[in-house]
Design an enzyme around this catalytic site. Structure first.
Site, PDB file in Angstrom:
ATOM      1  N   HIS A 222       0.832  -1.206   0.000  1.00 33.43           N
ATOM      2  CA  HIS A 222       0.000   0.000   0.000  1.00 33.43           C
ATOM      3  C   HIS A 222       0.868   1.259   0.000  1.00 33.43           C
ATOM      4  O   HIS A 222       0.726   2.137  -0.853  1.00 33.43           O
ATOM      5  CB  HIS A 222      -0.899  -0.051   1.241  1.00 33.43           C
ATOM      6  CG  HIS A 222      -1.743   1.165   1.456  1.00 33.43           C
ATOM      7  ND1 HIS A 222      -3.115   1.139   1.340  1.00 33.43           N
ATOM      8  CD2 HIS A 222      -1.422   2.432   1.807  1.00 33.43           C
ATOM      9  CE1 HIS A 222      -3.584   2.351   1.592  1.00 33.43           C
ATOM     10  NE2 HIS A 222      -2.578   3.160   1.895  1.00 33.43           N
ATOM     11  N   GLU A 223       1.784   1.342   0.958  1.00 29.68           N
ATOM     12  CA  GLU A 223       2.583   2.562   1.102  1.00 29.68           C
ATOM     13  C   GLU A 223       3.508   2.782  -0.093  1.00 29.68           C
ATOM     14  O   GLU A 223       3.698   3.909  -0.537  1.00 29.68           O
ATOM     15  CB  GLU A 223       3.402   2.529   2.399  1.00 29.68           C
ATOM     16  CG  GLU A 223       2.565   2.536   3.670  1.00 29.68           C
ATOM     17  CD  GLU A 223       1.630   3.731   3.788  1.00 29.68           C
ATOM     18  OE1 GLU A 223       1.902   4.783   3.199  1.00 29.68           O
ATOM     19  OE2 GLU A 223       0.605   3.589   4.475  1.00 29.68           O
TER      20      GLU A 223
ATOM     21  N   HIS B  20       1.786   4.561  -2.787  1.00 33.06           N
ATOM     22  CA  HIS B  20       1.772   6.025  -2.655  1.00 33.06           C
ATOM     23  C   HIS B  20       3.078   6.617  -3.193  1.00 33.06           C
ATOM     24  O   HIS B  20       3.079   7.659  -3.847  1.00 33.06           O
ATOM     25  CB  HIS B  20       1.621   6.440  -1.192  1.00 33.06           C
ATOM     26  CG  HIS B  20       0.240   6.250  -0.626  1.00 33.06           C
ATOM     27  ND1 HIS B  20      -0.896   6.671  -1.281  1.00 33.06           N
ATOM     28  CD2 HIS B  20      -0.178   5.706   0.545  1.00 33.06           C
ATOM     29  CE1 HIS B  20      -1.952   6.386  -0.526  1.00 33.06           C
ATOM     30  NE2 HIS B  20      -1.550   5.796   0.584  1.00 33.06           N
TER      31      HIS B  20
ATOM     32  N   HIS C 284       2.923   6.762  -6.837  1.00 25.41           N
ATOM     33  CA  HIS C 284       2.026   7.858  -7.241  1.00 25.41           C
ATOM     34  C   HIS C 284       2.823   9.180  -7.257  1.00 25.41           C
ATOM     35  O   HIS C 284       2.681  10.001  -8.156  1.00 25.41           O
ATOM     36  CB  HIS C 284       0.864   7.939  -6.244  1.00 25.41           C
ATOM     37  CG  HIS C 284      -0.372   8.618  -6.768  1.00 25.41           C
ATOM     38  ND1 HIS C 284      -1.586   8.516  -6.147  1.00 25.41           N
ATOM     39  CD2 HIS C 284      -0.584   9.420  -7.828  1.00 25.41           C
ATOM     40  CE1 HIS C 284      -2.483   9.222  -6.820  1.00 25.41           C
ATOM     41  NE2 HIS C 284      -1.902   9.788  -7.836  1.00 25.41           N
TER      42      HIS C 284
HETATM   43 ZN   LIG Z   1      -2.543   5.207   2.374  1.00 29.22          ZN
END
Ligand SMILES: [Zn+2]
Length: 737
Positions: free
Chosen positions: A507-508, A511, A514
């Protein structure tokens, strides 16, 4: 436009760590030296910078301030540069206004301020020197307050507004930059008479000070709770043996403010009295300071919102997001709540049966201090899963390498380890991300992965240098950091992650991608600066990867014998257990989201509505009864920065589930490089330079649907038909709109 400075810049994770409890681990004895080496092709920063120059881009690491005096000097220099740039915009002759000397100049100066603010934020959350952390915290207040004042520079506003009145023929990103700047000015109150606008500026500055205080009180909350060994019956030895826990011959000190401690005890302690005691203490952390402060903050927010012409702070905050209004967000949550109720009740009934059996009391009820324990017991008894035992499959270094392999393939990237020119902690690692086909360097990411004293106590991605087309025509490639708190390695074992922590890692790092893969021209649109109710969606989608057998088999293996993979039956049972208890998880999430919205619509300036009572009543109504004399919202960090935004996690989950179907339906599944490339080009690269609703539909290749989300919640069957009479309207109410 300066919202990045006023609010925390970190993007944090909730799904795996069940906020609002911050996570931290006790400091390891062996400090950080035992982080295992990884075998990536090593390269260095200089060669990377040379390669970047071929692509007309710049790549660099931040030069972090090394003393409180340097920090103060940086802030003062930044403010002086900012003032000069503002004066330059304001003094433009109105017959000579251009895109470059108005909105673009404003983006340049905001970007410069953001670079300093990001460095300070990084120092504040990661420095091993407490004097530096304090200086950075104080300077953050100075720069945030100054940044609020930026919106109120009348001369600058007039220049931007006059430029807009020339009706320039702008397109795409440039057009959005001007429209967003005008919207920001309206939202700051610049269209109001001077006296009212001055008043709003003063109130907003007061608000940023109070918010910083609320956050500091949470960080400082420290609550050791001593127990005897008997009182901790059922709690695994692994935590009792952690440094600092055994504090007497028969005394074990659990820290109520350390999530790892709290959750381990709540999930495993057999004695109800122990769980009740710890939960009550945890739900009172920071209460004395923060309960009155929160009341003040909420009334102040309401006052600001109403002066600006909004019915509530929630309406004000949600206006620029996907949901647009508080009513839409609330309807979404209430529909989900209604749809989940039968499932939640049946899950509670299963927990209740276990409790009745354990206690011999047929009428025993599940309390707020029980659900984690009985959920864990149900996992063990009904699904034969011991989550602690699964850690052996996820040694940190191998898991990281495995994740990199997956993301390299999926997004057409190469990830290399390089030696950081300077480190703020020994275990710090730096990785360069490049395009696999062209070799173009795309960005840098620091990994600071293990707990230590004084460090940020959650899991988050921090932007450091955002992407932006520089005035000279070169592109500034981004640098970011992951600041995490994974369990440290011990004397005899590497750091072993739980399956939930592996999910967090995927998940991290999503980011970070992104941030790094951006192609946005302007700083304010780059990377994760998308609306709060969308920013989690791509990362939440990537969590699905760690539930796929093929993906897991590419790296997960018993660290003592790597020929042993996770058995399919275990993964199947994990999935069943997730689905079997997801109602409980989500009802708690919904209760927090509804509390957040209620606080920001119901607490009125001067109305004296008790924020603690509102929160406890609503939480009790939606989830489980909150005991009298507790005040969990005093420790609910999201109310600063994610205020009127907690709903966004569920909202983004709905989009994430929809996006995941693109991969699920593809023959190549989670290795579909075409879909991966589309995510990179249509979502990551674009950032906020166009409406995110458009970006999502371009990725999907069709309009959005709520159905995949309802299926993941177990409230819609495979055929798409509703599985119960109450199942929701959310389809209409939701993100589709
Ligand atoms: Zn998050």
């Amino acid at each position: 436009m300066m919202r990045v400075l006023v609010f925390p810049t970190a993007i944090c994770l909730l799904t795996a760590c069940n906020t609002p409890e911050p996570t931290a681990y006790p400091t390891p004895k062996k400090a950080d030296v035992s982080v295992p080496a990884l075998h990536f092709t090593a390269t260095n920063l200089t060669s990377l910078q040379k390669a970047a120059a071929h692509f007309k881009s710049v790549i660099e690491v931040p030069e972090l301030e090394e003393s409180p005096a340097e920090i103060r000097q940086s802030v003062s220099n930044t403010i002086s540069r900012g003032e000069a740039a503002l004066d330059a915009i304001a003094s433009c002759r109105h017959d000579n206004l251009t895109f470059g000397n108005t909105v673009a100049a404003l983006d340049d100066l905001s970007y410069d301020v953001e670079l300093t603010a990001n460095r300070l934020n990084l120092i504040k959350e990661t420095s091993t020197n407490s004097a530096l952390r304090e200086a950075a915290t104080d300077s953050t207040k100075v720069i945030s307050e100054w940044a609020v004042g930026l919106d109120y520079r009348e001369g600058v506003y007039h220049a931007i507004n006059s430029y807009a009145l020339t009706l320039p023929k702008l397109q795409g990103e440039g057009d959005k930059l001007l429209r967003d700047a005008l919207r920001d000015y309206r939202r700051a109150g610049l269209e109001l008479p001077k006296a009212e606008r001055d008043d709003i500026e003063r109130l907003r500055k007061e608000l940023t000070r109070l918010m910083t205080d609320f956050e500091s009180n949470i960080t400082r909350a420290h609550k050791p709770v001593p127990f005897t060994k008997a009182e901790l019956e059922g709690v695994p030895e692994s935590i009792l043996q952690q440094p600092g826990v055994k504090t007497g011959p028969d005394e074990y000190t659990i820290l109520a403010n350390v999530t790892f401690h709290f959750i381990t005890v709540m999930e495993n302690a057999k004695r109800e009295a122990t769980r009740k005691k710890l939960a009550t203490i945890q739900n009172n952390l920071a209460r004395e300071e923060n309960a009155p402060l929160l009341q003040q903050i909420l009334e102040l927010r309401d006052r600001i919102a109403r002066k600006l012409g909004y019915a509530s702070w929630a309406d004000y905050q949600i206006e620029p997001r996907m949901a647009r209004t508080a009513a839409t967000a609330r309807e979404f949550l209430l529909n989900l709540n209604q749809g989940l109720q039968p499932k939640f009740e049946s899950e509670l009934a299963e927990f209740q049966k276990l409790k009745a059996r354990d206690t011999g009391d047929a009428s025993a009820t599940i309390q707020v201090w029980d659900w984690r324990y009985y959920r864990n017991l149900l996992k063990k008894e009904k699904y034969s899963i011991d989550t602690e035992q699964l850690r052996v499959y996820f040694p940190y270094a191998r898991t990281l390498r495995g994740m990199f392999d997956v993301y390299q393939t999926l997004f057409g990237l190469k990830i290399h380890r390089i030696e950081p020119p300077a480190k703020w902690v020994d275990s710090l690692q730096l990785f360069a991300v490049s395009d696999a086909e062209t070799g173009e360097p795309l960005g840098l990411v620091y990994l600071d992965m293990f707990q230590r004293e004084g460090k940020y106590n959650h899991f988050a991605q921090f932007p450091i240098i955002p992407g932006k087309l520089l005035p000279g025509g070169q592109y500034q490639r981004p640098t970011a950091a992951l600041i995490c708190n994974f369990p440290p390695p011990s004397q005899d074992k590497p750091s072993l992650l739980s399956h939930a922590e592996v999910e967090t890692l995927f998940h991290e790092f999503g980011h970070a991608l992104h941030s790094l893969l951006t192609r946005a021209r302007f700083g304010r649109f780059s990377g994760t600066s998308v609306p709060r109710d969308f920013v989690e969606a791509p990362s939440q989608m990537l969590e699905n990867w760690v539930w796929d057998k093929k993906v897991l088999d590419s790296f997960a293996a018993d660290y003592r014998d790597p020929s042993k993979k996770i058995p399919k039956a275990v993964l199947d049972r994990l999935k069943e257990a997730r689905l079997g208890t997801i109602g409980t998880y989500y009802k708690r999430q919904l209760s927090l989201a509804l509390v957040d919205l209620a606080l920001h619509t119901e607490v009125k300036d001067g109305g004296h509505q008790d924020c603690i009572r509102i929160s406890n009543d609503l939480f009790s109504k939606i989830f489980l009864p909150m005991p009298e004399d507790t005040a969990f919202v005093a420790y609910f960090g999201h109310l600063m920065g994610y205020d009127a935004g907690y709903y966004g996690y569920a909202w983004a989950d709905a989009i994430a589930a929809d996006m995941a179907t693109v991969f699920e339906k593809s023959p190549r599944g989670f290795y579909d490089t075409k879909a991966g490339r589309r995510l990179r080009d249509e979502v990551y690269a674009v950032g906020d330079s166009r409406d995110v609703a458009v970006s999502v539909e371009k990725f999907l290749g069709r309009p959005r649907s709520i159905e995949p989300f309802l299926r993941t919640l177990g409230i819609l069957n495979k055929a798409g038909a509703s599985s119960g009479p109450n199942v929701p309207e959310p389809v209409q109410a939701l993100p589709n709109k």
